[in-house]
Every structure is written in C-alpha cells, then in structure tokens.
Design a protein around this motif. Structure first.
Motif, PDB file in Angstrom:
ATOM      1  N   LYS A 113       6.812  61.896  27.308  1.00  0.00           N
ATOM      2  CA  LYS A 113       8.043  62.662  27.074  1.00  0.00           C
ATOM      3  C   LYS A 113       9.235  62.057  27.820  1.00  0.00           C
ATOM      4  N   TRP A 118       9.836  68.610  21.959  1.00  0.00           N
ATOM      5  CA  TRP A 118       8.658  67.752  22.007  1.00  0.00           C
ATOM      6  C   TRP A 118       7.473  68.423  21.323  1.00  0.00           C
ATOM      7  N   THR A 124       1.332  65.064  22.777  1.00  0.00           N
ATOM      8  CA  THR A 124       1.988  63.775  22.531  1.00  0.00           C
ATOM      9  C   THR A 124       0.945  62.659  22.580  1.00  0.00           C
ATOM     10  N   ASP A 183       6.088  62.359  18.387  1.00  0.00           N
ATOM     11  CA  ASP A 183       6.022  63.133  19.634  1.00  0.00           C
ATOM     12  C   ASP A 183       7.296  63.946  19.815  1.00  0.00           C
TER      13      ASP A 183
END
Length: 147
Positions: free
Chosen positions: A36, A130, A134, A140
């Motif tokens: 992220k 997000w 992910t 993502d």
C-alpha cells in the motif's frame, strides 16, 4: 446438409505462456502496491512519472530513481460510466478518470467511485481505496474516492 457438407472441426488451443522479469523499477512498484505504498520514478529534469517507467519516454534514457508519491491526488479529466459491464472495476456507476497523484507530474487512468455523475469534477481531490487483500497488482488500488 449431408455428412460431406458438414464442417469439420478440430480442437485448437491458442496459448502463450510468457514470464517477464520485472527488473528493479517495476519490482519495487508492484511490491509497493502490495504494501500500500506508491512509487514514481524521477527523471533528470526532476519531474516524476507515475506509474514508473524504466526509460524516459522523451529521451529513452534509463531511469531508476524511485520516489514515493501519495495515494491522494487530483482528477484532471474523467468520463462517466453509467452502466458498468461485468469486467469493469466497479459494479455500480463510476468514472474512469485521469488522476495526478500528489508528488507526480503525470496522470494515470483509474476508476473513481464518485457517487454520481453530478458529483464528479475536474480538479476534485481523490484518495485511493485499497483492496482488502493486496497482492502486488494495480488492482490493489480498488478505486479512488472523493477525499
């Protein structure tokens, strides 16, 4: 149609298995997505390209100085999708938008969950939403939403 006029058929599988090494720049970019974090790449003139490229599109010089960019930015252009198709990123009306992230000098295309067409504006601030899980993919970033 008799049997001599029937079309013949045979199974045919078109397959193209291909793996590419991502190299230092794209590996860090995709690893960052998984974590992220967003990275652009700095050109010699100081401008930042996002998403990063391995070569300067104007000079063809290799570029590899990755710099962080924020997951917030500004919509520079957009188009409303009133009836999303099955393969599109959201299952409700949304906008495809060019977004210039804070810290980048270029825009990239992504989906914006703006609520309604009337709420979308060029210049509006957005923030990445997000994905819950992910994996190191552009997906993502589930989409952007008004900030």
């Amino acid at each position: 149609m008799n049997s001599t006029e029937e079309s013949l058929s045979a199974p045919h599988i078109l397959d193209y298995t291909y793996k590419r090494s991502l190299g230092a720049v794209l590996s860090k970019f995709f690893t960052g997505l998984r974590d992220k974090k967003l990275f652009g790449v700095k050109r010699k003139d100081g401008s930042v390209l996002f998403p990063p490229k391995e070569y300067d599109p104007d000079t063809s010089e290799s570029i590899d100085e990755l710099v962080p960019v924020k997951d917030t930015g500004v919509v520079t252009s957009w188009a409303w999708v009133a009836v999303p198709r099955k393969q599109q990123p959201l299952d409700k009306p949304f906008a495809y938008a060019l977004i210039q992230l804070d810290g980048a000098d270029t825009s990239f295309l992504h989906a914006v969950d703006g609520g309604s067409e009337g709420a979308m504006k060029t210049g509006m601030r957005v923030k990445a939403r997000w994905a819950d899980e992910t994996i190191g993919s552009i997906k993502d970033i589930a989409c952007f939403e008004p900030a």
